[in-house]
Design a protein around this motif. Structure first.
Motif, PDB file in Angstrom:
ATOM      1  N   SER A 197     -26.596 -39.993  24.065  1.00 27.71           N
ATOM      2  CA  SER A 197     -27.573 -41.028  23.589  1.00 27.71           C
ATOM      3  C   SER A 197     -29.013 -40.512  24.064  1.00 27.71           C
ATOM      4  N   SER A 198     -29.909 -40.328  23.346  1.00 33.36           N
ATOM      5  CA  SER A 198     -31.479 -40.619  23.620  1.00 33.36           C
ATOM      6  C   SER A 198     -31.797 -41.629  23.510  1.00 33.36           C
ATOM      7  N   THR A 224     -31.295 -34.993  30.209  1.00 31.30           N
ATOM      8  CA  THR A 224     -33.324 -34.910  29.755  1.00 31.30           C
ATOM      9  C   THR A 224     -33.043 -34.701  28.586  1.00 31.30           C
ATOM     10  N   PHE A 225     -34.307 -35.926  27.622  1.00 35.41           N
ATOM     11  CA  PHE A 225     -34.110 -34.793  25.940  1.00 35.41           C
ATOM     12  C   PHE A 225     -35.808 -34.762  25.845  1.00 35.41           C
ATOM     13  N   TYR A 226     -36.288 -33.977  25.677  1.00 32.83           N
ATOM     14  CA  TYR A 226     -37.575 -33.092  25.221  1.00 32.83           C
ATOM     15  C   TYR A 226     -37.684 -33.310  24.208  1.00 32.83           C
ATOM     16  N   LYS A 227     -38.441 -32.614  23.351  1.00 30.31           N
ATOM     17  CA  LYS A 227     -38.709 -32.659  21.625  1.00 30.31           C
ATOM     18  C   LYS A 227     -38.546 -31.456  21.160  1.00 30.31           C
ATOM     19  N   THR A 248     -30.609 -36.046  18.937  1.00 27.47           N
ATOM     20  CA  THR A 248     -30.534 -37.512  19.373  1.00 27.47           C
ATOM     21  C   THR A 248     -29.169 -38.074  20.242  1.00 27.47           C
ATOM     22  N   LYS A 276     -30.635 -39.281  31.219  1.00 25.77           N
ATOM     23  CA  LYS A 276     -29.790 -40.682  31.838  1.00 25.77           C
ATOM     24  C   LYS A 276     -29.156 -39.639  32.241  1.00 25.77           C
ATOM     25  N   GLN A 294     -41.558 -34.739  27.801  1.00 29.35           N
ATOM     26  CA  GLN A 294     -40.074 -35.252  28.132  1.00 29.35           C
ATOM     27  C   GLN A 294     -39.845 -36.893  27.336  1.00 29.35           C
ATOM     28  N   VAL A 295     -38.962 -37.153  26.434  1.00 31.26           N
ATOM     29  CA  VAL A 295     -38.997 -38.166  25.482  1.00 31.26           C
ATOM     30  C   VAL A 295     -38.088 -39.124  25.852  1.00 31.26           C
ATOM     31  N   THR A 296     -37.475 -39.090  26.891  1.00 29.20           N
ATOM     32  CA  THR A 296     -36.372 -40.292  27.714  1.00 29.20           C
ATOM     33  C   THR A 296     -36.160 -39.695  28.820  1.00 29.20           C
ATOM     34  N   PRO A 297     -36.173 -41.452  30.301  1.00 29.21           N
ATOM     35  CA  PRO A 297     -36.147 -40.255  31.506  1.00 29.21           C
ATOM     36  C   PRO A 297     -34.330 -39.270  31.514  1.00 29.21           C
TER      37      PRO A 297
END
Length: 136
Positions: free
Chosen positions: A135-136, A49-52, A115, A33, A28-31
């Motif tokens: 946005s991420s 939820t942003f992943y790679k 992004t 949103k 997981q890249v960011t919490p």
């Protein structure tokens, strides 16, 4: 006794934190949103939820009328990076005069990953009614 309690706490194994719809083996890249997109008394509400290599989109959308494809609602998301749109995916659950939960993953298998993601409330014909960028 405190030594024993500290030793017991130290052996606790953390639970997995990836949601059930998240692709396996992706960090997981960011919490998560939040997003909210409303048109009249219809809406889509949830989190991304942003992943790679993907973005997980989860939430609920509402349709106030079951009169037909123009009044039914669904949620669509498009992953974006600096070069532009990467991929789109629409929720499979269409709300017609009710609310429906959804959870789907949108690919972002590009260098730099996603992004941002554009989340749109659409009718059942996938006509975009209103969108919101996250946005991420």
């Amino acid at each position: 006794m405190r030594t024993h309690l500290a030793a017991t706490i130290g052996t606790v194994v953390p639970a997995a934190t990836a949601p059930a719809g998240a692709p396996a083996a992706q960090a997981q890249v960011t919490p998560a949103k939040p997003f909210h997109v409303a048109v009249g008394n219809t809406w889509t509400d949830g989190t991304v939820t942003f992943y790679k290599r993907s973005v997980l989109v989860e939430g609920v959308h509402k349709s106030a009328s079951a009169a037909g494809n123009l009044t039914c609602r669904t949620t669509q998301a498009t992953t974006v990076n600096a070069a532009g749109p990467i991929s789109s995916k629409r929720s499979g659950d269409i709300a017609c005069g009710n609310t429906k939960s959804f959870s789907f993953s949108v690919p972002a298998d590009q260098p730099g990953a996603a992004t941002a993601v554009d989340v749109c409330l659409t009718d059942a014909n996938t006509t975009e009614l209103k969108c919101h960028a996250v946005s991420s």
